[in-house]
Structures are given as structure tokens and as C-alpha cells.
Design a protein around this motif. Sequence first.
Motif, short mmCIF file in Angstrom:
data_model
loop_
_atom_site.label_atom_id
_atom_site.label_comp_id
_atom_site.label_asym_id
_atom_site.label_seq_id
_atom_site.Cartn_x
_atom_site.Cartn_y
_atom_site.Cartn_z
N PRO A 140 0.85 -1.19 0.00
CA PRO A 140 0.00 0.00 0.00
C PRO A 140 0.88 1.24 0.00
CG PRO A 140 0.12 -0.93 2.20
CD PRO A 140 0.88 -1.87 1.31
N ASP A 141 0.28 2.41 0.05
CA ASP A 141 1.10 3.63 -0.05
C ASP A 141 1.64 4.12 1.30
OD1 ASP A 141 -1.09 4.85 1.21
OD2 ASP A 141 -1.79 5.85 -0.60
N PHE A 142 1.29 3.44 2.40
CA PHE A 142 1.75 3.81 3.74
C PHE A 142 1.47 5.29 4.04
CE2 PHE A 142 5.08 0.43 2.69
CZ PHE A 142 4.38 -0.58 3.33
N MET A 143 0.40 5.81 3.42
CA MET A 143 0.01 7.22 3.59
C MET A 143 1.15 8.18 3.26
SD MET A 143 -3.20 7.26 4.31
CE MET A 143 -3.54 8.91 4.95
N GLY A 144 2.04 7.74 2.37
CA GLY A 144 3.13 8.60 1.93
C GLY A 144 4.34 8.61 2.83
N SER A 145 4.41 7.72 3.82
CA SER A 145 5.53 7.70 4.76
C SER A 145 6.80 7.20 4.09
CB SER A 145 5.20 6.81 5.97
OG SER A 145 6.35 6.60 6.76
N GLU A 146 7.79 8.05 4.00
CA GLU A 146 9.08 7.66 3.44
C GLU A 146 9.80 6.68 4.35
OE1 GLU A 146 13.00 9.75 1.36
OE2 GLU A 146 11.41 10.98 2.24
#
Length: 294
Positions: A140-146
Motif C-alpha cells: 500500500p502507499d503507507f500514507m506517503g511515509s518515506e
Amino acid sequence: MKKQGPKKPDWIRIKLTTGENYTEIKDMMRSKTLHTVCEEARCPNIYECWANRTATFMILGDICTRACRFCAVNTGMPTELDLQEPERVAEAAERMGLRHCVITSVARDDLQDGGASIFAATIHAVRKRLPLCSVEVLIPDFMGSEEALKVVMDAKPDILNHNVETVERLSDRVRAKAKYDRTLELLRRAKTMQPKIPSKSSIMLGVGEEWDEILKTMDDLRAHDVDILTIGQYLQPTPKHLVVEKYYTPEEFALLKEEGLKRGFSHVESGPLVRSSYHAHEQVQSAQKNLVQA
């Protein structure tokens, strides 16, 4: 009155192969309390893939915190976080004798790292038991967490997969919480963190996109150094989900494969029943060969 989509064409046919391998894999998944996206997302290729002893493991439970309008996975507030799950996935992969293991998950926006640490643990567990098995993760995109993405990339999967799903214009209508630009940024960051790891994304067709928008999505993915592209037909899983606007012909899928290869993707899998993990083992071989030659 609910909108009715076009009649399902003859070329949308699912081959039913429920032999010994299929039954064995199904029983093993149940005995180890594992989930597969093959079942949860009602993948049309489950019979073919399970008969060939391949499966896509779905970790972090079977309840997703998002409610995308195309996806059949259960939605709600997850209650489980099983720290022993990575080892059970590895045990199952070993029993299946996999050469290529695909690991995906529900979205877990309730977790601080989005489940990245469980992805990394699963990669390590599979590699420990099956050193020669390549490992692909569909994240998933991990809410954008780098930071969360770095946890996964530091575990060095053989392929990093994150799906764009649809064209930019339709993204907010089709997907829940996920953003088109965030997907592209994740794919860019993944390549920056680990340039030698092939990246992959998928587009589903039939939700109202235009031909030129499909080509632009390809261009956007290549601009972010995505190596592998899969293109398939959206099939409405239940009456509550998005209605199919159009069924693309096999000839149109063939044309899109040509367009993708012209744009420089190392491998394009394009067809009515193609899904993100379809023929995944061939994809990793193709991408790795091209990276070596580059």
C-alpha cells in the motif's frame, strides 16, 4: 434504478482447474490461518495459479481500513496484528516449493508504519527458508511515509510493486484515500532508495478512462522509472462496486502491450484477465535481465 454495465463478452472466461494442487494449497492456507488476495479479491486466475502452485499471500489480516470502489476485500477496523504471520507465510512458501513468492496486504492505516515492519519480516523469513526464491511485494502507499517505505526497501525485495490502478482523472473516484501523485512519488522514492530493484505497477481498464489517458498513465509511470507494467480488465465483484463501463477486446490489450514496450517498460503483461501477480515469475526474470544489460 441502478446503472447496468455492458454484457460480459465471450473472451472473459475463467478456466476452472480444481485438481490436486488447488485442493492442497487451499487446505494448507486454511491450516496455517493465512489469507490470499487470490480469494479475498476474487481473482479470476485463482484456479490456474493454484493449480500451478503459485499464490499471492495477503498479510496483516483480511480487513482493510480503506473502501476502494473496485475491491472486494472486507473493509472495517482491523483487530489483529499477528507477529507470527511472517513465519507462517515462509513455512507455506517452503511447503509449496515456490520459486517466486508474492506478498501483498490490506491497507493498515491504523498502524504507525502501515505494516511495513511485517512486510520486511516476511521477506526475511521467506529468504531464510528459501534462499533461491525471489520475493515480490505489492505494498500500500503507507500514507506517503518515506520511513515506512525505507523499511521495506531495506529488506531488498526482488520486485517492488505498487499499483496506480487507474488514470489520474478517475483516481479519487475509484480509490479510497490513495492519491495518484502519491503513488508516483512512492515509486520514484523506491527507485531512488534501491536503483537495482525493479519496480512495477498495474492499471485496470473499464472504469471510464479514455485511450489517451491510459497512454498518459504509461508515460507518467515511465517518467518515474517503473520497469514492469500489468494491464487488465476490471470486473465488478458485487453489485455494490463500480459498474464496468467498457470491456476491452484482446486486440486492444495487445495494442496497449505494444504501446508499453515502445515506452521502455522491460515487461508488459496485458490481457482481459491479467492481474498484478499474473505470470509474476516471468516478470522478475525479464526485469532483472534488462537491469543487468542497462
